[in-house]
Motif scaffolding. Sequence first.
Motif, short mmCIF file in Angstrom:
data_model
loop_
_atom_site.label_atom_id
_atom_site.label_comp_id
_atom_site.label_asym_id
_atom_site.label_seq_id
_atom_site.Cartn_x
_atom_site.Cartn_y
_atom_site.Cartn_z
N ALA A 82 -2.62 16.82 7.20
CA ALA A 82 -2.44 18.27 7.31
C ALA A 82 -2.01 18.69 8.71
O ALA A 82 -1.23 19.61 8.87
N ASP A 83 -2.52 18.04 9.73
CA ASP A 83 -2.17 18.41 11.10
C ASP A 83 -0.92 17.65 11.54
O ASP A 83 -0.94 16.42 11.60
N PRO A 84 0.16 18.36 11.82
CA PRO A 84 1.37 17.68 12.27
C PRO A 84 1.14 16.90 13.55
O PRO A 84 0.21 17.19 14.30
N GLY A 85 1.96 15.91 13.75
CA GLY A 85 1.90 15.13 14.98
C GLY A 85 1.54 13.68 14.79
O GLY A 85 1.63 12.89 15.72
N TRP A 86 1.15 13.29 13.57
CA TRP A 86 0.85 11.88 13.36
C TRP A 86 2.14 11.08 13.26
O TRP A 86 3.16 11.59 12.83
N ASP A 87 2.06 9.84 13.67
CA ASP A 87 3.21 8.93 13.58
C ASP A 87 3.16 8.10 12.30
O ASP A 87 4.19 7.76 11.74
N ALA A 88 1.94 7.79 11.88
CA ALA A 88 1.77 6.99 10.65
C ALA A 88 0.42 7.27 10.05
O ALA A 88 -0.56 7.52 10.76
N LEU A 89 0.38 7.24 8.73
CA LEU A 89 -0.86 7.24 7.98
C LEU A 89 -0.89 5.93 7.20
O LEU A 89 0.09 5.58 6.53
N VAL A 90 -1.99 5.21 7.32
CA VAL A 90 -2.12 3.91 6.67
C VAL A 90 -3.32 3.96 5.75
O VAL A 90 -4.44 4.25 6.18
N LEU A 91 -3.09 3.70 4.48
CA LEU A 91 -4.17 3.63 3.50
C LEU A 91 -4.47 2.16 3.24
O LEU A 91 -3.62 1.41 2.78
N ASP A 92 -5.70 1.76 3.57
CA ASP A 92 -6.16 0.40 3.30
C ASP A 92 -7.00 0.44 2.03
O ASP A 92 -7.95 1.23 1.93
N VAL A 93 -6.64 -0.39 1.06
CA VAL A 93 -7.33 -0.42 -0.23
C VAL A 93 -7.86 -1.83 -0.48
O VAL A 93 -7.12 -2.80 -0.39
N LEU A 94 -9.14 -1.92 -0.79
CA LEU A 94 -9.74 -3.15 -1.26
C LEU A 94 -10.22 -2.83 -2.67
O LEU A 94 -10.97 -1.88 -2.86
N VAL A 113 -14.39 -0.79 -5.12
CA VAL A 113 -13.17 -0.19 -4.59
C VAL A 113 -13.54 0.50 -3.28
O VAL A 113 -14.42 1.36 -3.25
N ARG A 114 -12.86 0.11 -2.21
CA ARG A 114 -13.12 0.70 -0.90
C ARG A 114 -11.79 1.11 -0.30
O ARG A 114 -10.81 0.37 -0.37
N LEU A 115 -11.79 2.28 0.30
CA LEU A 115 -10.56 2.79 0.91
C LEU A 115 -10.86 3.37 2.29
O LEU A 115 -11.95 3.89 2.52
N GLN A 116 -9.88 3.26 3.14
CA GLN A 116 -9.96 3.93 4.43
C GLN A 116 -8.56 4.34 4.83
O GLN A 116 -7.57 3.72 4.43
N VAL A 117 -8.48 5.40 5.62
CA VAL A 117 -7.21 5.87 6.15
C VAL A 117 -7.23 5.65 7.65
O VAL A 117 -8.21 5.98 8.33
N VAL A 153 -12.72 6.97 3.01
CA VAL A 153 -12.35 7.75 1.83
C VAL A 153 -13.43 7.54 0.79
O VAL A 153 -13.79 6.40 0.48
N ASP A 154 -13.94 8.62 0.25
CA ASP A 154 -14.96 8.53 -0.79
C ASP A 154 -14.27 8.17 -2.11
O ASP A 154 -13.57 8.99 -2.69
N ALA A 155 -14.49 6.94 -2.55
CA ALA A 155 -13.87 6.48 -3.81
C ALA A 155 -14.92 6.31 -4.89
O ALA A 155 -14.69 5.67 -5.90
N ALA A 156 -16.09 6.89 -4.65
CA ALA A 156 -17.18 6.75 -5.62
C ALA A 156 -16.87 7.55 -6.88
O ALA A 156 -16.23 8.59 -6.83
N GLY A 157 -17.34 7.05 -7.97
CA GLY A 157 -17.15 7.75 -9.24
C GLY A 157 -15.81 7.46 -9.88
O GLY A 157 -14.81 7.32 -9.20
N LEU A 158 -15.81 7.38 -11.17
CA LEU A 158 -14.59 7.06 -11.91
C LEU A 158 -13.56 8.19 -11.84
O LEU A 158 -12.39 7.97 -12.13
N ARG A 159 -13.97 9.39 -11.49
CA ARG A 159 -13.04 10.52 -11.44
C ARG A 159 -12.36 10.68 -10.08
O ARG A 159 -11.54 11.57 -9.91
N SER A 160 -12.72 9.85 -9.14
CA SER A 160 -12.11 9.92 -7.81
C SER A 160 -10.60 9.67 -7.93
O SER A 160 -10.17 8.64 -8.43
N ALA A 161 -9.80 10.64 -7.48
CA ALA A 161 -8.34 10.51 -7.58
C ALA A 161 -7.82 9.29 -6.85
O ALA A 161 -7.02 8.53 -7.40
N PRO A 162 -8.23 9.03 -5.59
CA PRO A 162 -7.69 7.83 -4.93
C PRO A 162 -8.12 6.54 -5.62
O PRO A 162 -7.35 5.58 -5.69
#
Length: 167
Positions: free
Chosen positions: A28-40, A46-50, A63-72
Amino acid sequence: MGNDRLRNDRQRKTIDRLTRWLTRAHGADPGWDALVLDVLSVGRDVRLQVREVRGGATVLHPVDAAGLRSAPRRMARALQEDYADLVDGTWLSATLIVTVAERRWSRPGVELILNYDDEPLLPAHAPHPVAPEEYRRHLHRYRRMDRRIPGWLRDRVAGAGLDVPER
């Protein structure tokens, strides 16, 4: 796409959905050079981090990936299904890299790196390692040819006294 395994439109659509989620949820905040999503994604684990890269600094966001309804979580699972085959099974971890350096914000660069063979690195906030039972569930769900099961993975499952599912 920076991935030599991209074979169909379904894969591209899932990657696009993950990219949109990543940039909307964490860019959301401009100015980033890269966003990296790490998925295990192994078994039910299932574990995720940005990782947000700005200049020379990197900030980690769990990233909260708990629950089957979690979009990520659902999108990560869909991506795993998209890449499953009868020889290699599917990936254990994935890294989605979205960059805007020297590009317009409306058209970021996207690269997907899939890990089928190496032991996945845990996100920085991971409270515990992946249980052998989860590796076994993964191999049972996404069967691999015997020769395609990495030695470390076979040892982890068999070392816990579990059978190693294979094709």
